[in-house]
Design a protein around this motif. Structure first.
Motif, PDB file in Angstrom:
ATOM      1  N   MET A 101       0.965   4.714  -2.683  1.00 37.17           N
ATOM      2  CA  MET A 101       2.093   3.768  -2.579  1.00 37.17           C
ATOM      3  C   MET A 101       2.400   3.484  -1.504  1.00 37.17           C
ATOM      4  O   MET A 101       3.244   2.087  -1.273  1.00 37.17           O
ATOM      5  CB  MET A 101       3.458   4.568  -3.079  1.00 37.17           C
ATOM      6  CG  MET A 101       3.290   4.675  -4.910  1.00 37.17           C
ATOM      7  SD  MET A 101       2.868   3.103  -5.752  1.00 37.17           S
ATOM      8  CE  MET A 101       4.498   2.166  -5.487  1.00 37.17           C
ATOM      9  N   SER A 102       2.067   4.147  -0.132  1.00 42.15           N
ATOM     10  CA  SER A 102       2.368   3.461   1.197  1.00 42.15           C
ATOM     11  C   SER A 102       1.690   2.111   1.530  1.00 42.15           C
ATOM     12  O   SER A 102       2.242   1.534   2.334  1.00 42.15           O
ATOM     13  CB  SER A 102       1.767   4.495   2.228  1.00 42.15           C
ATOM     14  OG  SER A 102       0.521   4.519   2.136  1.00 42.15           O
ATOM     15  N   LEU A 103       0.715   1.912   0.689  1.00 40.04           N
ATOM     16  CA  LEU A 103       0.108   0.513   0.797  1.00 40.04           C
ATOM     17  C   LEU A 103       0.773  -0.550   0.361  1.00 40.04           C
ATOM     18  O   LEU A 103       0.826  -1.882   0.720  1.00 40.04           O
ATOM     19  CB  LEU A 103      -1.420   0.366   0.165  1.00 40.04           C
ATOM     20  CG  LEU A 103      -2.528   1.383   0.591  1.00 40.04           C
ATOM     21  CD1 LEU A 103      -3.512   1.086  -0.244  1.00 40.04           C
ATOM     22  CD2 LEU A 103      -2.839   1.019   2.098  1.00 40.04           C
ATOM     23  N   LEU A 104       2.151  -0.394  -0.638  1.00 44.11           N
ATOM     24  CA  LEU A 104       2.851  -1.495  -1.158  1.00 44.11           C
ATOM     25  C   LEU A 104       4.049  -1.443  -0.217  1.00 44.11           C
ATOM     26  O   LEU A 104       4.899  -2.485  -0.532  1.00 44.11           O
ATOM     27  CB  LEU A 104       3.110  -0.880  -2.670  1.00 44.11           C
ATOM     28  CG  LEU A 104       2.300  -1.108  -3.518  1.00 44.11           C
ATOM     29  CD1 LEU A 104       2.853  -0.552  -5.017  1.00 44.11           C
ATOM     30  CD2 LEU A 104       1.607  -2.536  -3.855  1.00 44.11           C
ATOM     31  N   VAL A 105       4.365  -0.696   0.597  1.00 40.25           N
ATOM     32  CA  VAL A 105       5.437  -0.910   1.436  1.00 40.25           C
ATOM     33  C   VAL A 105       5.788  -2.170   2.378  1.00 40.25           C
ATOM     34  O   VAL A 105       6.703  -2.793   2.095  1.00 40.25           O
ATOM     35  CB  VAL A 105       5.754   0.435   2.344  1.00 40.25           C
ATOM     36  CG1 VAL A 105       6.963   0.218   3.403  1.00 40.25           C
ATOM     37  CG2 VAL A 105       5.708   1.555   1.380  1.00 40.25           C
ATOM     38  N   ALA A 106       4.649  -2.450   3.123  1.00 42.10           N
ATOM     39  CA  ALA A 106       4.765  -3.695   3.839  1.00 42.10           C
ATOM     40  C   ALA A 106       4.937  -4.754   2.948  1.00 42.10           C
ATOM     41  O   ALA A 106       5.747  -5.736   3.271  1.00 42.10           O
ATOM     42  CB  ALA A 106       3.642  -3.780   4.780  1.00 42.10           C
ATOM     43  N   PRO A 107       4.087  -5.020   1.938  1.00 43.06           N
ATOM     44  CA  PRO A 107       4.193  -6.307   1.116  1.00 43.06           C
ATOM     45  C   PRO A 107       5.529  -6.201   0.359  1.00 43.06           C
ATOM     46  O   PRO A 107       6.085  -7.523   0.337  1.00 43.06           O
ATOM     47  CB  PRO A 107       2.661  -5.991  -0.156  1.00 43.06           C
ATOM     48  CG  PRO A 107       1.995  -5.377   0.866  1.00 43.06           C
ATOM     49  CD  PRO A 107       2.997  -4.251   1.545  1.00 43.06           C
ATOM     50  N   LEU A 108       5.778  -5.339  -0.140  1.00 42.61           N
ATOM     51  CA  LEU A 108       7.246  -5.128  -0.955  1.00 42.61           C
ATOM     52  C   LEU A 108       8.538  -5.614   0.300  1.00 42.61           C
ATOM     53  O   LEU A 108       9.440  -6.303  -0.260  1.00 42.61           O
ATOM     54  CB  LEU A 108       7.466  -3.876  -1.371  1.00 42.61           C
ATOM     55  CG  LEU A 108       6.922  -4.166  -2.965  1.00 42.61           C
ATOM     56  CD1 LEU A 108       7.141  -2.435  -3.615  1.00 42.61           C
ATOM     57  CD2 LEU A 108       7.671  -4.824  -3.764  1.00 42.61           C
ATOM     58  N   ALA A 109       8.337  -5.119   1.250  1.00 45.07           N
ATOM     59  CA  ALA A 109       9.404  -5.505   2.336  1.00 45.07           C
ATOM     60  C   ALA A 109       9.436  -6.896   2.451  1.00 45.07           C
ATOM     61  O   ALA A 109      10.458  -7.539   2.689  1.00 45.07           O
ATOM     62  CB  ALA A 109       9.134  -4.680   3.591  1.00 45.07           C
ATOM     63  N   LEU A 110       8.205  -7.592   2.768  1.00 43.36           N
ATOM     64  CA  LEU A 110       8.303  -8.941   3.121  1.00 43.36           C
ATOM     65  C   LEU A 110       8.608  -9.862   1.837  1.00 43.36           C
ATOM     66  O   LEU A 110       9.538 -10.538   2.247  1.00 43.36           O
ATOM     67  CB  LEU A 110       6.687  -9.188   3.559  1.00 43.36           C
ATOM     68  CG  LEU A 110       6.446 -10.629   3.579  1.00 43.36           C
ATOM     69  CD1 LEU A 110       7.253 -11.272   4.860  1.00 43.36           C
ATOM     70  CD2 LEU A 110       4.632 -11.085   3.846  1.00 43.36           C
ATOM     71  N   LEU A 111       8.345  -9.221   0.750  1.00 40.14           N
ATOM     72  CA  LEU A 111       9.119  -9.801  -0.517  1.00 40.14           C
ATOM     73  C   LEU A 111      10.499  -9.474  -0.538  1.00 40.14           C
ATOM     74  O   LEU A 111      11.029 -10.653  -0.970  1.00 40.14           O
ATOM     75  CB  LEU A 111       8.213  -9.270  -1.910  1.00 40.14           C
ATOM     76  CG  LEU A 111       8.835  -9.756  -3.166  1.00 40.14           C
ATOM     77  CD1 LEU A 111       8.541 -11.235  -3.216  1.00 40.14           C
ATOM     78  CD2 LEU A 111       8.177  -8.951  -4.328  1.00 40.14           C
ATOM     79  N   GLY A 112      10.866  -8.473  -0.216  1.00 42.57           N
ATOM     80  CA  GLY A 112      12.250  -8.279  -0.028  1.00 42.57           C
ATOM     81  C   GLY A 112      13.138  -9.319   0.719  1.00 42.57           C
ATOM     82  O   GLY A 112      14.219  -9.887   0.429  1.00 42.57           O
ATOM     83  N   LEU A 113      12.329  -9.684   1.874  1.00 42.95           N
ATOM     84  CA  LEU A 113      12.872 -10.613   2.907  1.00 42.95           C
ATOM     85  C   LEU A 113      13.259 -11.861   2.326  1.00 42.95           C
ATOM     86  O   LEU A 113      14.633 -12.520   2.200  1.00 42.95           O
ATOM     87  CB  LEU A 113      12.255 -10.760   4.163  1.00 42.95           C
ATOM     88  CG  LEU A 113      12.100  -9.716   5.160  1.00 42.95           C
ATOM     89  CD1 LEU A 113      11.285 -10.005   6.410  1.00 42.95           C
ATOM     90  CD2 LEU A 113      13.542  -9.533   5.837  1.00 42.95           C
ATOM     91  N   LEU A 114      12.161 -12.489   1.502  1.00 39.07           N
ATOM     92  CA  LEU A 114      12.155 -13.633   0.787  1.00 39.07           C
ATOM     93  C   LEU A 114      13.385 -13.467  -0.265  1.00 39.07           C
ATOM     94  O   LEU A 114      13.935 -14.543  -0.537  1.00 39.07           O
ATOM     95  CB  LEU A 114      10.821 -13.992   0.028  1.00 39.07           C
ATOM     96  CG  LEU A 114       9.731 -14.296   1.118  1.00 39.07           C
ATOM     97  CD1 LEU A 114       8.356 -14.498   0.579  1.00 39.07           C
ATOM     98  CD2 LEU A 114      10.196 -15.390   2.060  1.00 39.07           C
ATOM     99  N   VAL A 115      13.270 -12.673  -1.234  1.00 41.37           N
ATOM    100  CA  VAL A 115      14.151 -12.421  -2.288  1.00 41.37           C
ATOM    101  C   VAL A 115      15.526 -12.094  -1.633  1.00 41.37           C
ATOM    102  O   VAL A 115      16.694 -12.830  -2.270  1.00 41.37           O
ATOM    103  CB  VAL A 115      13.776 -11.075  -3.071  1.00 41.37           C
ATOM    104  CG1 VAL A 115      14.812 -10.891  -4.121  1.00 41.37           C
ATOM    105  CG2 VAL A 115      12.383 -11.444  -3.667  1.00 41.37           C
ATOM    106  N   GLY A 116      15.905 -11.523  -0.649  1.00 40.26           N
ATOM    107  CA  GLY A 116      17.084 -11.412   0.064  1.00 40.26           C
ATOM    108  C   GLY A 116      17.719 -12.918   0.331  1.00 40.26           C
ATOM    109  O   GLY A 116      18.794 -13.070   0.322  1.00 40.26           O
ATOM    110  N   SER A 117      16.624 -13.691   0.696  1.00 43.72           N
ATOM    111  CA  SER A 117      17.199 -14.979   1.232  1.00 43.72           C
ATOM    112  C   SER A 117      17.984 -15.893  -0.173  1.00 43.72           C
ATOM    113  O   SER A 117      18.871 -16.401  -0.050  1.00 43.72           O
ATOM    114  CB  SER A 117      16.041 -15.892   1.948  1.00 43.72           C
ATOM    115  OG  SER A 117      16.409 -17.026   2.503  1.00 43.72           O
ATOM    116  N   PHE A 118      17.007 -15.695  -1.312  1.00 50.15           N
ATOM    117  CA  PHE A 118      17.438 -16.291  -2.555  1.00 50.15           C
ATOM    118  C   PHE A 118      18.908 -15.626  -2.622  1.00 50.15           C
ATOM    119  O   PHE A 118      19.631 -16.264  -3.449  1.00 50.15           O
ATOM    120  CB  PHE A 118      16.402 -16.105  -3.265  1.00 50.15           C
ATOM    121  CG  PHE A 118      17.087 -16.549  -4.569  1.00 50.15           C
ATOM    122  CD1 PHE A 118      17.021 -17.852  -4.869  1.00 50.15           C
ATOM    123  CD2 PHE A 118      16.942 -15.882  -5.775  1.00 50.15           C
ATOM    124  CE1 PHE A 118      17.498 -18.512  -6.274  1.00 50.15           C
ATOM    125  CE2 PHE A 118      17.510 -16.368  -7.149  1.00 50.15           C
ATOM    126  CZ  PHE A 118      17.554 -17.569  -7.268  1.00 50.15           C
TER     127      PHE A 118
END
Length: 257
Positions: free
Chosen positions: A1-18
């Motif tokens: 699951m550690s491989l998903l941490v960075a992509p999900l964090a980046l997605l979280g930034l975008l979702v947070g903006s919305f």
């Protein structure tokens, strides 16, 4: 699951903006897609390069490029917090459950802030989340082959909804019906993980909210009749259940035997 941490964090930034848009517009009954974001002071449209999560706020030093009006630090804080929550989801739940709990984290951020601002949990967010979260939990059960988890989610969501509804009837005004509707969502998600997360998440809301109320009373910042939004504490309790519910519940049962 550690491989998903960075992509999900980046997605979280975008979702947070919305989510910043959602928090601002949904309580006012406005569309979250139209018109495009503008400065509330001068009306200038936000340029795409000024809308990069966190980074743009830092580059602009927290001010509008056109009129210099200060931009609240809550905007980058929401973006960063959503990124952290998405990363934690990647670490705490299995890959098939990531979509469901990332979705829950996203609406949780929006609902907590709206409840703090307006003492409301809008139906426009809560009610559509039932079929969305239900479908995502069903996908997770299909991917893991654990259909008993989905049945547990239905039982847990129903049980927590009924418990909150009873509290709402027992003390009118003490708990809003928005809390009741949110309880069904949180109960279903927590029970999907297990009865340990469900128990810790459900009781954690009252423990955390109660402690906060005591602090406010002791410091004189609130009286006995003061209304305190409970939605954020329900969501924090749910987060506690997801993060440490299983070991905490296991330790508690160990004390009993």
């Amino acid at each position: 699951m550690s491989l998903l941490v960075a992509p999900l964090a980046l997605l979280g930034l975008l979702v947070g903006s919305f989510l910043n848009v959602v928090v601002s517009r949904v309580p006012a009954g406005e569309s979250v897609v139209h018109p495009p974001s503008r400065c509330p002071t001068c009306g200038s449209r936000i340029r795409p390069w000024d809308n990069v999560p966190v980074l743009s706020w830092l580059v602009l030093r927290g001010r509008c490029r056109d009129c210099g009006t200060r931009i609240s630090a809550r905007y980058p804080a929401v973006e960063a917090a959503t990124a952290v929550l998405f990363a934690l989801v990647a670490l705490l739940v299995g890959p098939w459950a990531v979509p469901a709990f990332a979705y829950l984290a996203a609406i949780g951020v929006a609902l907590a802030l709206i409840d703090l601002d307006t003492h409301r949990l809008p139906n426009a967010i809560v009610l559509p989340s039932y079929p969305v979260l239900g479908a995502l939990l069903a996908l997770a059960s299909w991917g893991t082959g654990d259909w008993s988890a989905l049945l547990r989610a239905v039982i847990g969501g129903t049980a927590l909804w009924v418990a909150y509804f009873a509290l709402c009837l027992a003390k009118p005004g003490g708990m809003g019906f928005g809390d009741v509707k949110l309880a069904g969502l949180l109960g279903g998600a927590l029970a999907w993980l297990g009865w340990g997360p469900f128990a810790v998440g459900a009781f954690g809301a009252f423990v955390l909210g109660g402690l906060f109320a005591v602090v406010l009373l002791v410091t004189g910042r609130a009286g006995r009749g003061s209304g305190i939004p409970f939605g954020p504490w329900m969501l924090l309790g749910a987060g506690l259940g997801v993060a440490v519910g299983e070991p905490l519940w296991g330790a508690y049962l160990g004390l009993l035997v």
